[in-house]
Write an enzyme that holds these catalytic residues in place. Structure first.
Site, PDB file in Angstrom:
ATOM      1  N   GLU A 199      79.457   7.087  15.016  1.00  0.00           N
ATOM      2  CA  GLU A 199      79.731   7.058  16.469  1.00  0.00           C
ATOM      3  C   GLU A 199      80.265   5.689  16.881  1.00  0.00           C
ATOM      4  O   GLU A 199      81.177   5.585  17.695  1.00  0.00           O
ATOM      5  CB  GLU A 199      78.470   7.381  17.277  1.00  0.00           C
ATOM      6  CG  GLU A 199      78.026   8.818  17.178  1.00  0.00           C
ATOM      7  CD  GLU A 199      79.122   9.814  17.529  1.00  0.00           C
ATOM      8  OE1 GLU A 199      79.687   9.725  18.622  1.00  0.00           O
ATOM      9  OE2 GLU A 199      79.411  10.698  16.697  1.00  0.00           O
ATOM     10  N   TRP A 259      93.962  15.601  33.318  1.00  0.00           N
ATOM     11  CA  TRP A 259      92.902  14.782  32.726  1.00  0.00           C
ATOM     12  C   TRP A 259      92.871  13.380  33.331  1.00  0.00           C
ATOM     13  O   TRP A 259      91.813  12.761  33.446  1.00  0.00           O
ATOM     14  CB  TRP A 259      93.036  14.725  31.197  1.00  0.00           C
ATOM     15  CG  TRP A 259      94.341  14.166  30.680  1.00  0.00           C
ATOM     16  CD1 TRP A 259      95.466  14.880  30.394  1.00  0.00           C
ATOM     17  CD2 TRP A 259      94.653  12.795  30.378  1.00  0.00           C
ATOM     18  NE1 TRP A 259      96.463  14.045  29.948  1.00  0.00           N
ATOM     19  CE2 TRP A 259      95.988  12.758  29.922  1.00  0.00           C
ATOM     20  CE3 TRP A 259      93.948  11.598  30.450  1.00  0.00           C
ATOM     21  CZ2 TRP A 259      96.622  11.571  29.540  1.00  0.00           C
ATOM     22  CZ3 TRP A 259      94.583  10.420  30.063  1.00  0.00           C
ATOM     23  CH2 TRP A 259      95.895  10.413  29.620  1.00  0.00           C
ATOM     24  N   TRP A 264      83.789   5.685  16.378  1.00  0.00           N
ATOM     25  CA  TRP A 264      84.605   6.352  17.406  1.00  0.00           C
ATOM     26  C   TRP A 264      85.005   5.330  18.469  1.00  0.00           C
ATOM     27  O   TRP A 264      86.108   5.346  18.998  1.00  0.00           O
ATOM     28  CB  TRP A 264      83.844   7.516  18.053  1.00  0.00           C
ATOM     29  CG  TRP A 264      84.037   8.815  17.314  1.00  0.00           C
ATOM     30  CD1 TRP A 264      83.126   9.447  16.535  1.00  0.00           C
ATOM     31  CD2 TRP A 264      85.230   9.626  17.289  1.00  0.00           C
ATOM     32  NE1 TRP A 264      83.675  10.604  16.029  1.00  0.00           N
ATOM     33  CE2 TRP A 264      84.959  10.739  16.475  1.00  0.00           C
ATOM     34  CE3 TRP A 264      86.496   9.525  17.881  1.00  0.00           C
ATOM     35  CZ2 TRP A 264      85.900  11.740  16.230  1.00  0.00           C
ATOM     36  CZ3 TRP A 264      87.433  10.526  17.634  1.00  0.00           C
ATOM     37  CH2 TRP A 264      87.147  11.612  16.820  1.00  0.00           C
ATOM     38  N   TRP A 278      99.988  21.624  35.523  1.00  0.00           N
ATOM     39  CA  TRP A 278      98.690  21.359  36.152  1.00  0.00           C
ATOM     40  C   TRP A 278      98.643  21.947  37.562  1.00  0.00           C
ATOM     41  O   TRP A 278      99.691  22.125  38.199  1.00  0.00           O
ATOM     42  CB  TRP A 278      98.448  19.846  36.247  1.00  0.00           C
ATOM     43  CG  TRP A 278      98.426  19.133  34.944  1.00  0.00           C
ATOM     44  CD1 TRP A 278      99.361  18.246  34.483  1.00  0.00           C
ATOM     45  CD2 TRP A 278      97.433  19.226  33.905  1.00  0.00           C
ATOM     46  NE1 TRP A 278      99.006  17.777  33.235  1.00  0.00           N
ATOM     47  CE2 TRP A 278      97.826  18.373  32.855  1.00  0.00           C
ATOM     48  CE3 TRP A 278      96.256  19.950  33.768  1.00  0.00           C
ATOM     49  CZ2 TRP A 278      97.085  18.223  31.689  1.00  0.00           C
ATOM     50  CZ3 TRP A 278      95.505  19.813  32.606  1.00  0.00           C
ATOM     51  CH2 TRP A 278      95.931  18.949  31.579  1.00  0.00           C
ATOM     52  N   TRP A 302      89.194  11.409  27.109  1.00  0.00           N
ATOM     53  CA  TRP A 302      89.825  12.405  27.989  1.00  0.00           C
ATOM     54  C   TRP A 302      91.009  13.042  27.277  1.00  0.00           C
ATOM     55  O   TRP A 302      91.217  14.259  27.356  1.00  0.00           O
ATOM     56  CB  TRP A 302      90.255  11.787  29.326  1.00  0.00           C
ATOM     57  CG  TRP A 302      89.123  11.788  30.309  1.00  0.00           C
ATOM     58  CD1 TRP A 302      88.262  10.765  30.557  1.00  0.00           C
ATOM     59  CD2 TRP A 302      88.686  12.886  31.123  1.00  0.00           C
ATOM     60  NE1 TRP A 302      87.324  11.155  31.481  1.00  0.00           N
ATOM     61  CE2 TRP A 302      87.555  12.441  31.857  1.00  0.00           C
ATOM     62  CE3 TRP A 302      89.130  14.189  31.318  1.00  0.00           C
ATOM     63  CZ2 TRP A 302      86.883  13.275  32.767  1.00  0.00           C
ATOM     64  CZ3 TRP A 302      88.458  15.012  32.224  1.00  0.00           C
ATOM     65  CH2 TRP A 302      87.352  14.556  32.931  1.00  0.00           C
ATOM     66  N   ASN A 305      76.895  12.343  26.320  1.00  0.00           N
ATOM     67  CA  ASN A 305      78.192  12.620  25.700  1.00  0.00           C
ATOM     68  C   ASN A 305      78.511  14.113  25.621  1.00  0.00           C
ATOM     69  O   ASN A 305      79.629  14.535  25.909  1.00  0.00           O
ATOM     70  CB  ASN A 305      78.241  12.009  24.296  1.00  0.00           C
ATOM     71  CG  ASN A 305      79.577  12.266  23.620  1.00  0.00           C
ATOM     72  OD1 ASN A 305      80.614  11.886  24.148  1.00  0.00           O
ATOM     73  ND2 ASN A 305      79.562  12.949  22.487  1.00  0.00           N
TER      74      ASN A 305
HETATM   75  C1  LIG Z   1      85.479  12.574  28.777  1.00  0.00           C
HETATM   76  C2  LIG Z   1      84.737  11.427  28.123  1.00  0.00           C
HETATM   77  C3  LIG Z   1      84.827  10.147  28.661  1.00  0.00           C
HETATM   78  C4  LIG Z   1      84.154   9.079  28.054  1.00  0.00           C
HETATM   79  N1  LIG Z   1      84.257   7.826  28.610  1.00  0.00           N
HETATM   80  C5  LIG Z   1      83.629   6.784  28.012  1.00  0.00           C
HETATM   81  C6  LIG Z   1      83.706   5.477  28.573  1.00  0.00           C
HETATM   82  O1  LIG Z   1      84.362   5.232  29.593  1.00  0.00           O
HETATM   83  N2  LIG Z   1      83.025   4.471  27.951  1.00  0.00           N
HETATM   84  C7  LIG Z   1      82.299   4.690  26.810  1.00  0.00           C
HETATM   85  O2  LIG Z   1      81.704   3.738  26.275  1.00  0.00           O
HETATM   86  N3  LIG Z   1      82.244   5.910  26.245  1.00  0.00           N
HETATM   87  C8  LIG Z   1      82.871   6.968  26.806  1.00  0.00           C
HETATM   88  N4  LIG Z   1      82.779   8.208  26.240  1.00  0.00           N
HETATM   89  C9  LIG Z   1      82.140   8.353  24.919  1.00  0.00           C
HETATM   90  C10 LIG Z   1      80.640   8.692  24.913  1.00  0.00           C
HETATM   91  O3  LIG Z   1      80.373   9.743  25.780  1.00  0.00           O
HETATM   92  C11 LIG Z   1      79.753   7.500  25.279  1.00  0.00           C
HETATM   93  O4  LIG Z   1      80.116   6.365  24.550  1.00  0.00           O
HETATM   94  C12 LIG Z   1      78.283   7.812  24.989  1.00  0.00           C
HETATM   95  O5  LIG Z   1      77.870   8.950  25.693  1.00  0.00           O
HETATM   96  C13 LIG Z   1      77.445   6.616  25.363  1.00  0.00           C
HETATM   97  O6  LIG Z   1      76.078   6.898  25.224  1.00  0.00           O
HETATM   98  P1  LIG Z   1      75.207   6.161  24.128  1.00  0.00           P
HETATM   99  O7  LIG Z   1      75.414   4.704  24.224  1.00  0.00           O
HETATM  100  O8  LIG Z   1      73.820   6.669  24.271  1.00  0.00           O
HETATM  101  O9  LIG Z   1      75.853   6.710  22.797  1.00  0.00           O
HETATM  102  P2  LIG Z   1      75.335   6.775  21.258  1.00  0.00           P
HETATM  103  O10 LIG Z   1      75.333   8.198  20.898  1.00  0.00           O
HETATM  104  O11 LIG Z   1      74.020   6.057  21.167  1.00  0.00           O
HETATM  105  O12 LIG Z   1      76.461   6.045  20.489  1.00  0.00           O
HETATM  106  C14 LIG Z   1      76.451   4.638  20.202  1.00  0.00           C
HETATM  107  C15 LIG Z   1      77.694   3.979  20.711  1.00  0.00           C
HETATM  108  O13 LIG Z   1      78.835   4.495  20.047  1.00  0.00           O
HETATM  109  C16 LIG Z   1      79.937   4.521  20.944  1.00  0.00           C
HETATM  110  N5  LIG Z   1      80.413   5.906  21.082  1.00  0.00           N
HETATM  111  C17 LIG Z   1      79.691   7.024  20.883  1.00  0.00           C
HETATM  112  N6  LIG Z   1      80.481   8.120  21.042  1.00  0.00           N
HETATM  113  C18 LIG Z   1      81.702   7.658  21.343  1.00  0.00           C
HETATM  114  C19 LIG Z   1      82.958   8.300  21.608  1.00  0.00           C
HETATM  115  N7  LIG Z   1      83.096   9.624  21.577  1.00  0.00           N
HETATM  116  N8  LIG Z   1      84.021   7.518  21.894  1.00  0.00           N
HETATM  117  C20 LIG Z   1      83.910   6.169  21.907  1.00  0.00           C
HETATM  118  N9  LIG Z   1      82.758   5.519  21.648  1.00  0.00           N
HETATM  119  C21 LIG Z   1      81.672   6.247  21.378  1.00  0.00           C
HETATM  120  C22 LIG Z   1      79.447   3.993  22.283  1.00  0.00           C
HETATM  121  O14 LIG Z   1      79.765   2.629  22.383  1.00  0.00           O
HETATM  122  C23 LIG Z   1      77.951   4.205  22.190  1.00  0.00           C
HETATM  123  O15 LIG Z   1      77.217   3.299  22.969  1.00  0.00           O
HETATM  124  C24 LIG Z   1      83.416   9.300  26.860  1.00  0.00           C
HETATM  125  C25 LIG Z   1      83.340  10.598  26.331  1.00  0.00           C
HETATM  126  C26 LIG Z   1      83.974  11.648  26.966  1.00  0.00           C
HETATM  127  C27 LIG Z   1      83.873  13.030  26.356  1.00  0.00           C
END
Ligand SMILES: Cc1cc2nc3c(=O)[nH]c(=O)nc-3n(C[C@H](O)[C@H](O)[C@H](O)COP(=O)(O)OP(=O)(O)OC[C@H]3O[C@@H](n4cnc5c(N)ncnc54)[C@H](O)[C@@H]3O)c2cc1C
Length: 476
Positions: free
Chosen positions: A271, A355, A274, A302, A378, A337
């Site tokens: 993650e 989007w 990602w 759209w 997005w 997420n």
């Molecule tokens: C439509 C959409 C918009 C999003 N916008 C953002 C945003 O503006 N900022 C943001 O940080 N994340 C975004 N995310 C990704 C993700 O949802 C969040 O990073 C995550 O929910 C953060 O929670 P956590 O720290 O508990 O994640 P954990 O599950 O604990 O993951 C650890 C870290 O990994 C990174 N991470 C995890 N999943 C993703 C992912 N899919 N993409 C990028 N990094 C990821 C984050 O930095 C996160 O803190 C988005 C996802 C979607 C589907």
């Protein structure tokens, strides 16, 4: 007396901070500065929830710096003018800062570099927000990865250094440099104070970041691989705003996770990659936040559905898991997420709203709003990004809810008006017999909205729209 400036950006920490560390190696005095740059394009100007976070994070950083001898200088205006002017005022020999990934910020860095060069002042940009410099991760032929899995393999092969930089114990500061008062920046909401519930979920600043990481690694990293999909449970680290503002370095998070015990560690590292992939994509596609990577999506038909957008933003679509997510976002500045994917898919596919419109709402309301992660995610959901979910794979929000929130814990938390419904109907109240609705005190259309659109209708309309841009048959 040699002075170095440390220009803080989204690296609001003392531990493992390469810019701060390098500055301390080569100067007797340090001037720590943060600039609120009002001249950035809207797309890179922090939204409301981020400004709330920024206020508290700057306040925490200033307090931490003061303990070890330095005052954080706050300035508002164009960084491209302010940083060179401060360098001249203090007679600094070098400016150290974090390397930017965002296009407008990169342009500002270039302007600062040019202005400083005229005066023979050094300018050093340090890799700080990312684990890997984007140009370091290339395909075997030197190309750019467009797909996550091989990119992540290349990152694992490259490896993350275990050498973290220490927290300085003493920072000799520079005296009598004018600074704005943080409160004069008015970063906090006034009336209504929509952020009043935020402090229950968040402690912005370096200490809060380390606490979140420690708590996650102690209890939640073990079951993370499965629990991360369950929005009703505290199964994820919630480090995203701390990582975005650089209150903890990604290297620290990575290394602590590697050494933690638990089955979920590998999934967690993926993650983090990602996040890395998003920054990499933004680096190689500077227009990621506005222009679809797959160009055929530029002609997507759209809809201009303002009522639908408003209902989505307010958590009033009549689809419980979507509304719960949008209300979680409003109340806490964050959304799980799994639910981000569900609400985004509903907006883009069932409502046919672009989007970029959803991305802008997230930008304003998320405390972790991050140009790279938000735009890449997005685009991923909309099917127009790198390595995206194909557009025609349309999430059914009811099935998603039943699978990932089977006992309705999450929906009940954010939609109290549905709380008394039995689990069987909590994700699809419109299927409940009248007698069940009555005994749960639910009247659809009155106590809770009827669905904006039936899911089958929305799905078919989305597929029909998609057929219009895929007539060539290249992307079925
Ligand atoms: C439509 C959409 C918009 C999003 N916008 C953002 C945003 O503006 N900022 C943001 O940080 N994340 C975004 N995310 C990704 C993700 O949802 C969040 O990073 C995550 O929910 C953060 O929670 P956590 O720290 O508990 O994640 P954990 O599950 O604990 O993951 C650890 C870290 O990994 C990174 N991470 C995890 N999943 C993703 C992912 N899919 N993409 C990028 N990094 C990821 C984050 O930095 C996160 O803190 C988005 C996802 C979607 C589907």
């Amino acid at each position: 007396m040699n002075v170095n400036i440390v220009w803080f950006k989204n690296d609001l920490r003392l531990a493992d901070n390469p810019a701060l560390h390098a500055a301390l190696q080569s100067a007797e005095r340090i001037l720590p500065v943060f600039v609120l740059d009002d001249h950035m394009p809207a797309i890179e100007t922090p939204g409301g929830a981020s400004r709330w976070w920024l206020h508290h994070s700057l306040s925490a950083l200033a307090a931490d710096l003061r303990v070890i001898g330095a005052e954080l200088v706050l300035r508002r205006g164009e960084a491209s003018h302010i940083i060179p002017a401060l360098a001249l005022e203090t007679g600094a020999s070098a400016v150290h800062t974090a390397r930017a990934h965002e296009p407008a910020m990169r342009a500002v860095d270039k302007q600062v570099a040019t202005a400083l060069q005229v005066h023979k002042i050094e300018f050093h940009r340090h890799l700080s927000a990312a684990l890997f410099a984007p140009e370091r991760i290339t395909t075997k032929t030197g190309g750019v990865y467009g797909v996550y899995t091989p990119f992540s393999r290349a990152c694992f092969d490259a490896g993350v250094s275990e050498d973290e930089l220490p927290v300085p114990t003493n920072i000799p500061g520079v005296r009598n440099i004018a600074s704005d008062d943080l409160s004069s920046w008015a970063l906090l909401p006034t009336q209504p104070d929509w952020a009043q519930a935020f402090p229950a979920s968040w402690q912005p600043g370096e200490a809060g970041a380390h606490q979140k990481l420690a708590a996650f690694l102690q209890t939640a990293v073990g079951p993370y691989a499965d629990a991360r999909n369950l929005p009703g449970q505290p199964g994820t680290s919630r480090l995203s705003p701390h990582l975005h503002f650089g209150e903890i370095s990604p290297r620290t998070v990575w290394n602590r996770a590697v050494h933690a015990k638990g089955q979920g560690v590998q999934t967690y590292l993926k993650e983090l990659l990602w996040r890395e992939f998003s920054m990499y994509l933004l680096w190689h596609h500077p227009n990621l936040a506005s222009v679809p990577i797959r160009s055929e999506f530029a002609n997507f038909p759209w809809a201009d559905d303002r009522a639908g957008l408003r209902a989505w933003q307010r958590g009033q679509t009549g689809i419980p898991i979507v509304d719960a997510g949008m209300r979680e976002l409003w109340q806490t500045g964050w959304m799980h997420n799994r639910v981000r994917m569900i609400v985004a898919s509903f907006l883009v596919k069932h409502l046919l709203i672009p989007w970029q419109v959803g991305e802008a709402w997230f930008w304003d309301t998320l405390v972790d709003a991050d140009l790279a992660a938000n735009a890449a995610s997005w685009q991923w959901v909309a099917g127009c990004g790198a390595d995206a979910a194909p557009y025609f794979r349309i999430f059914n929000p009811v099935l998603q809810g039943q699978k990932f929130d089977a006992d309705g814990t999450y929906v009940r938390r954010y939609i109290p008006e549905l709380a008394a419904l039995p689990n069987q109907y909590i994700h699809a109240p419109w299927d409940a017999p009248e007698i069940i609705l009555t005994s749960a005190r639910v009247t659809l259309g009155r106590t809770y909205p009827k669905p904006l659109i039936t899911l089958t209708q929305g799905r078919e309309r989305a597929l029909a729209a998609y057929r219009q841009i895929s007539k060539s048959g290249q992307h079925d």
